[in-house]
Design a protein around this motif. Sequence first.
Motif, PDB file in Angstrom:
ATOM      1  N   TRP A 276       0.845  -1.204   0.000  1.00  0.00           N
ATOM      2  CA  TRP A 276       0.000   0.000   0.000  1.00  0.00           C
ATOM      3  C   TRP A 276       0.871   1.240   0.000  1.00  0.00           C
ATOM      4  O   TRP A 276       1.906   1.286   0.665  1.00  0.00           O
ATOM      5  CB  TRP A 276      -0.917   0.007   1.224  1.00  0.00           C
ATOM      6  N   ASP A 277       0.440   2.251  -0.763  1.00  0.00           N
ATOM      7  CA  ASP A 277       1.106   3.557  -0.822  1.00  0.00           C
ATOM      8  C   ASP A 277       0.153   4.651  -0.368  1.00  0.00           C
ATOM      9  O   ASP A 277      -1.069   4.521  -0.487  1.00  0.00           O
ATOM     10  CB  ASP A 277       1.539   3.898  -2.255  1.00  0.00           C
ATOM     11  N   VAL A 278       0.728   5.758   0.096  1.00  0.00           N
ATOM     12  CA  VAL A 278      -0.004   7.022   0.219  1.00  0.00           C
ATOM     13  C   VAL A 278       0.669   8.017  -0.709  1.00  0.00           C
ATOM     14  O   VAL A 278       1.866   7.893  -1.008  1.00  0.00           O
ATOM     15  CB  VAL A 278      -0.043   7.553   1.661  1.00  0.00           C
ATOM     16  N   MET A 279      -0.086   9.002  -1.179  1.00  0.00           N
ATOM     17  CA  MET A 279       0.448   9.925  -2.180  1.00  0.00           C
ATOM     18  C   MET A 279      -0.159  11.309  -2.035  1.00  0.00           C
ATOM     19  O   MET A 279      -1.237  11.478  -1.439  1.00  0.00           O
ATOM     20  CB  MET A 279       0.155   9.392  -3.584  1.00  0.00           C
ATOM     21  N   ALA A 280       0.523  12.281  -2.614  1.00  0.00           N
ATOM     22  CA  ALA A 280       0.019  13.656  -2.684  1.00  0.00           C
ATOM     23  C   ALA A 280       0.658  14.311  -3.897  1.00  0.00           C
ATOM     24  O   ALA A 280       1.759  13.943  -4.318  1.00  0.00           O
ATOM     25  CB  ALA A 280       0.348  14.427  -1.418  1.00  0.00           C
ATOM     26  N   GLY A 281      -0.055  15.277  -4.475  1.00  0.00           N
ATOM     27  CA  GLY A 281       0.498  15.934  -5.649  1.00  0.00           C
ATOM     28  C   GLY A 281      -0.421  16.981  -6.226  1.00  0.00           C
ATOM     29  O   GLY A 281      -1.325  17.490  -5.548  1.00  0.00           O
ATOM     30  N   GLY A 282      -0.208  17.285  -7.502  1.00  0.00           N
ATOM     31  CA  GLY A 282      -1.006  18.287  -8.194  1.00  0.00           C
ATOM     32  C   GLY A 282      -1.280  17.870  -9.624  1.00  0.00           C
ATOM     33  O   GLY A 282      -0.539  17.072 -10.210  1.00  0.00           O
ATOM     34  N   ARG A 283      -2.342  18.405 -10.188  1.00  0.00           N
ATOM     35  CA  ARG A 283      -2.717  18.131 -11.577  1.00  0.00           C
ATOM     36  C   ARG A 283      -2.984  19.455 -12.277  1.00  0.00           C
ATOM     37  O   ARG A 283      -3.740  20.295 -11.790  1.00  0.00           O
ATOM     38  CB  ARG A 283      -3.946  17.228 -11.633  1.00  0.00           C
ATOM     39  N   PHE A 284      -2.346  19.623 -13.451  1.00  0.00           N
ATOM     40  CA  PHE A 284      -2.377  20.895 -14.158  1.00  0.00           C
ATOM     41  C   PHE A 284      -3.055  20.724 -15.516  1.00  0.00           C
ATOM     42  O   PHE A 284      -2.711  19.809 -16.281  1.00  0.00           O
ATOM     43  CB  PHE A 284      -0.948  21.414 -14.378  1.00  0.00           C
ATOM     44  N   ASN A 285      -3.998  21.610 -15.819  1.00  0.00           N
ATOM     45  CA  ASN A 285      -4.647  21.598 -17.130  1.00  0.00           C
ATOM     46  C   ASN A 285      -3.742  22.281 -18.150  1.00  0.00           C
ATOM     47  O   ASN A 285      -3.368  23.445 -17.975  1.00  0.00           O
ATOM     48  CB  ASN A 285      -5.988  22.328 -17.071  1.00  0.00           C
ATOM     49  N   VAL A 286      -3.402  21.568 -19.225  1.00  0.00           N
ATOM     50  CA  VAL A 286      -2.572  22.167 -20.273  1.00  0.00           C
ATOM     51  C   VAL A 286      -3.351  22.341 -21.578  1.00  0.00           C
ATOM     52  O   VAL A 286      -3.043  23.223 -22.374  1.00  0.00           O
ATOM     53  CB  VAL A 286      -1.305  21.323 -20.520  1.00  0.00           C
ATOM     54  N   LEU A 287      -4.361  21.506 -21.784  1.00  0.00           N
ATOM     55  CA  LEU A 287      -5.278  21.595 -22.916  1.00  0.00           C
ATOM     56  C   LEU A 287      -6.665  21.201 -22.413  1.00  0.00           C
ATOM     57  O   LEU A 287      -6.793  20.632 -21.319  1.00  0.00           O
ATOM     58  CB  LEU A 287      -4.841  20.662 -24.052  1.00  0.00           C
ATOM     59  N   PRO A 288      -7.733  21.472 -23.178  1.00  0.00           N
ATOM     60  CA  PRO A 288      -9.071  21.133 -22.694  1.00  0.00           C
ATOM     61  C   PRO A 288      -9.231  19.680 -22.247  1.00  0.00           C
ATOM     62  O   PRO A 288      -9.969  19.402 -21.308  1.00  0.00           O
ATOM     63  CB  PRO A 288      -9.960  21.440 -23.901  1.00  0.00           C
ATOM     64  N   LYS A 289      -8.539  18.741 -22.889  1.00  0.00           N
ATOM     65  CA  LYS A 289      -8.683  17.323 -22.533  1.00  0.00           C
ATOM     66  C   LYS A 289      -7.366  16.691 -22.092  1.00  0.00           C
ATOM     67  O   LYS A 289      -7.269  15.464 -22.012  1.00  0.00           O
ATOM     68  CB  LYS A 289      -9.250  16.537 -23.719  1.00  0.00           C
ATOM     69  N   LEU A 290      -6.372  17.518 -21.788  1.00  0.00           N
ATOM     70  CA  LEU A 290      -5.063  16.997 -21.415  1.00  0.00           C
ATOM     71  C   LEU A 290      -4.585  17.648 -20.129  1.00  0.00           C
ATOM     72  O   LEU A 290      -4.595  18.874 -20.008  1.00  0.00           O
ATOM     73  CB  LEU A 290      -4.057  17.247 -22.540  1.00  0.00           C
ATOM     74  N   GLN A 291      -4.163  16.814 -19.182  1.00  0.00           N
ATOM     75  CA  GLN A 291      -3.648  17.290 -17.906  1.00  0.00           C
ATOM     76  C   GLN A 291      -2.309  16.634 -17.612  1.00  0.00           C
ATOM     77  O   GLN A 291      -2.033  15.515 -18.040  1.00  0.00           O
ATOM     78  CB  GLN A 291      -4.629  16.954 -16.774  1.00  0.00           C
ATOM     79  N   VAL A 292      -1.467  17.358 -16.854  1.00  0.00           N
ATOM     80  CA  VAL A 292      -0.216  16.821 -16.348  1.00  0.00           C
ATOM     81  C   VAL A 292      -0.376  16.578 -14.853  1.00  0.00           C
ATOM     82  O   VAL A 292      -0.728  17.492 -14.101  1.00  0.00           O
ATOM     83  CB  VAL A 292       0.965  17.777 -16.609  1.00  0.00           C
ATOM     84  N   ASP A 293      -0.136  15.339 -14.446  1.00  0.00           N
ATOM     85  CA  ASP A 293      -0.273  14.934 -13.040  1.00  0.00           C
ATOM     86  C   ASP A 293       1.115  14.647 -12.480  1.00  0.00           C
ATOM     87  O   ASP A 293       1.858  13.830 -13.035  1.00  0.00           O
ATOM     88  CB  ASP A 293      -1.160  13.686 -12.957  1.00  0.00           C
ATOM     89  N   ILE A 294       1.491  15.338 -11.396  1.00  0.00           N
ATOM     90  CA  ILE A 294       2.772  15.121 -10.727  1.00  0.00           C
ATOM     91  C   ILE A 294       2.480  14.783  -9.269  1.00  0.00           C
ATOM     92  O   ILE A 294       1.800  15.540  -8.577  1.00  0.00           O
ATOM     93  CB  ILE A 294       3.679  16.360 -10.812  1.00  0.00           C
ATOM     94  N   ARG A 295       2.989  13.631  -8.823  1.00  0.00           N
ATOM     95  CA  ARG A 295       2.714  13.215  -7.449  1.00  0.00           C
ATOM     96  C   ARG A 295       3.910  12.496  -6.835  1.00  0.00           C
ATOM     97  O   ARG A 295       4.763  11.960  -7.541  1.00  0.00           O
ATOM     98  CB  ARG A 295       1.477  12.328  -7.391  1.00  0.00           C
ATOM     99  N   TYR A 296       3.919  12.500  -5.516  1.00  0.00           N
ATOM    100  CA  TYR A 296       4.948  11.816  -4.741  1.00  0.00           C
ATOM    101  C   TYR A 296       4.269  10.736  -3.914  1.00  0.00           C
ATOM    102  O   TYR A 296       3.287  11.015  -3.215  1.00  0.00           O
ATOM    103  CB  TYR A 296       5.669  12.810  -3.835  1.00  0.00           C
ATOM    104  N   ALA A 297       4.768   9.500  -4.009  1.00  0.00           N
ATOM    105  CA  ALA A 297       4.160   8.379  -3.301  1.00  0.00           C
ATOM    106  C   ALA A 297       5.203   7.676  -2.452  1.00  0.00           C
ATOM    107  O   ALA A 297       6.360   7.512  -2.856  1.00  0.00           O
ATOM    108  CB  ALA A 297       3.555   7.390  -4.297  1.00  0.00           C
ATOM    109  N   ILE A 298       4.788   7.251  -1.275  1.00  0.00           N
ATOM    110  CA  ILE A 298       5.644   6.455  -0.402  1.00  0.00           C
ATOM    111  C   ILE A 298       4.858   5.231   0.054  1.00  0.00           C
ATOM    112  O   ILE A 298       3.637   5.287   0.241  1.00  0.00           O
ATOM    113  CB  ILE A 298       6.127   7.265   0.820  1.00  0.00           C
ATOM    114  N   SER A 299       5.552   4.121   0.206  1.00  0.00           N
ATOM    115  CA  SER A 299       4.875   2.911   0.665  1.00  0.00           C
ATOM    116  C   SER A 299       4.725   2.956   2.182  1.00  0.00           C
ATOM    117  O   SER A 299       5.657   3.301   2.902  1.00  0.00           O
ATOM    118  CB  SER A 299       5.639   1.656   0.224  1.00  0.00           C
TER     119      SER A 299
END
Length: 202
Positions: A145-168
């Motif tokens: 099992w992992d926990v995670m946190a991060g952000g998601r950025f809209n770059v186009l109407p149907k395209l997003q960039v998701d950046i997150r950090y996860a640790i087990s």
Amino acid sequence: MKKLSIILLLLLPASLYAQKFYGGLQGGLNATQVEGDLSSGFNKAGIVAGGWVQIDLTPKLWSGMELKYTQKGSRMNPNPKTGELRKYVMRLGYMEMPVTIGYRAEDWLSVLAGVSYNRLVNSREFDNYGDLPPQETLPFKDNTWDVMAGGRFNVLPKLQVDIRYAISITSIRNLPGQSLVYIRDDQYSRAITTTLFYQIDW
């Protein structure tokens, strides 16, 4: 009756926005390391590929679920400057099912947190001379099992960039000994993941 009316009024916005259901495909890269091994730094790269679904709970709040294949592990490269001539690679493949909750801080930005169940599907350890013999390795756990946190950025109407950090939060495998120190006890995974989320119209 009055209490029931208040509850219904509180649930009404969520029920209206819960009809906004969408999803699509995702793909990207991991930079990973393992705490408790002999290497340090996010030196192991791996692919991420799968699908995602998402539902709006309110105008600001959403919840999502993903199913994806992801590569994790660690890597130590030879370094003649320090006299380290050994190469070591731990390569792990998981099917992961993250469940996330997100908040739209801006029209172009969401912050998110979540938990992920991971099922090991393949593993390999090797060095300069090839695969490590079984007597020199310890078994990896099938379920983590992992926990995670991060952000998601809209770059186009149907395209997003998701950046997150996860640790087990559960170890990927046990090490010998009975130390009570979190890292020294066993081995734990870390991952920085950058993924493109593409929305598909249903």
